[in-house]
Design an enzyme around this catalytic site. Structure first.
Site, PDB file in Angstrom:
ATOM      1  N   THR A  61       0.835  -1.213   0.000  1.00 46.07           N
ATOM      2  CA  THR A  61       0.000   0.000   0.000  1.00 46.07           C
ATOM      3  C   THR A  61       0.866   1.258   0.000  1.00 46.07           C
ATOM      4  O   THR A  61       0.373   2.342  -0.289  1.00 46.07           O
ATOM      5  CB  THR A  61      -0.876   0.049   1.269  1.00 46.07           C
ATOM      6  OG1 THR A  61       0.020   0.117   2.407  1.00 46.07           O
ATOM      7  CG2 THR A  61      -1.751  -1.172   1.387  1.00 46.07           C
ATOM      8  N   ASP A 112      17.650   2.070  -1.658  1.00 47.26           N
ATOM      9  CA  ASP A 112      17.078   2.045  -0.313  1.00 47.26           C
ATOM     10  C   ASP A 112      18.131   2.563   0.665  1.00 47.26           C
ATOM     11  O   ASP A 112      19.172   1.927   0.871  1.00 47.26           O
ATOM     12  CB  ASP A 112      16.668   0.608   0.036  1.00 47.26           C
ATOM     13  CG  ASP A 112      15.915   0.560   1.357  1.00 47.26           C
ATOM     14  OD1 ASP A 112      14.730   0.197   1.349  1.00 47.26           O
ATOM     15  OD2 ASP A 112      16.524   0.896   2.410  1.00 47.26           O
TER      16      ASP A 112
HETATM   17  N1  URA Z   1      13.087   5.063   0.786  1.00 48.22           N
HETATM   18  C1  URA Z   1      14.342   4.798   0.340  1.00 48.22           C
HETATM   19  O1  URA Z   1      15.196   4.350   1.109  1.00 48.22           O
HETATM   20  N2  URA Z   1      14.640   5.028  -0.950  1.00 48.22           N
HETATM   21  C2  URA Z   1      13.733   5.529  -1.824  1.00 48.22           C
HETATM   22  O2  URA Z   1      14.074   5.748  -2.979  1.00 48.22           O
HETATM   23  C3  URA Z   1      12.432   5.803  -1.339  1.00 48.22           C
HETATM   24  C4  URA Z   1      12.138   5.560  -0.038  1.00 48.22           C
END
Ligand code: URA
Length: 210
Positions: free
Chosen positions: A109, A201
């Site tokens: 979501t 990330d």
């Molecule tokens: N969180 C992250 O760590 N990287 C993203 O690109 C978006 C959210």
């Protein structure tokens, strides 16, 4: 008063950010750069703090010298990636109070789910700086700031490393009173809610979990 959006274009910030974006950069390198960049971003996000004067004795004479006014700042790390920014900022502002908001993003979501909330008392009397490296959809940032306001915070700034236009818009609509400071505004989000071109990330990059 800070603008609603400040993009820190300082050459050192931009140079370090480019190395962080590079997928070949190691976990150790990423962490070190995040620490360095967070010092520079902290400098920007703490602009225009309230000042007062106090009397001190230099070796030469008595003087009225500028000093920060009011209670210590509260730094709020939005877990887990916020901790990477927090560590550097604490080097610059060691007396700050620290809180944590634990939110994870439901991968389907993309909505934030809270699992931890512990913040200093008297948030209403402090400048509160919420930190999260990635302002992506804005869902978790908005939820974290909702919670901080419920806990009494009135004067909040949001510090991130990268922001997507979608996240900035969402924050502007939900919390127009919260200035955002970031090192860059990227092009867009992909279908999984990741910032593009981004850096991947942030939590995985800094902790080496993937
Ligand atoms: N969180 C992250 O760590 N990287 C993203 O690109 C978006 C959210």
């Amino acid at each position: 008063m800070l603008d609603h959006l400040t993009v820190v274009k300082h050459p050192l910030v931009q140079h370090k950010l480019t190395i962080m974006r590079d997928k070949e950069t190691s976990t150790a390198g990423f962490r070190q750069l995040l620490r360095e960049i967070s010092l520079l971003l902290a400098y920007e996000v703490t602009r225009e703090l309230d000042m007062t004067e106090k009397t001190i004795e230099t070796p030469m004479c008595t003087m009225q010298a500028p000093t920060l006014d009011g209670k210590k700042l509260a730094l709020i790390s939005i877990l887990r990636a916020g901790n990477g920014l927090l560590d550097g900022i604490l080097e610059l502002i060691p007396s700050a109070r620290v809180g944590f908001v634990g939110l994870y993003r439901d991968e389907e979501t993309l909505e934030p789910v809270e699992y931890y909330f512990k913040v200093p008392e008297d948030l209403g009397d402090r400048l509160v700086i919420a930190v999260d490296p990635m302002l992506a959809t804005g869902n978790s940032s908005v939820a974290a700031i909702d919670k901080l306001k419920e806990a009494g915070a009135k004067n909040i700034r949001f510090l991130c490393l990268l922001a997507a236009p979608e996240g900035i818009k969402r924050m502007e609509e939900a919390h127009p009173d919260v200035p955002i400071v970031t090192a860059a505004v990227d092009e867009k989000l992909n279908e999984h809610g990741y910032i593009v071109p981004g850096l991947g990330d942030a939590g995985d990059r800094m902790f080496g979990t993937k």
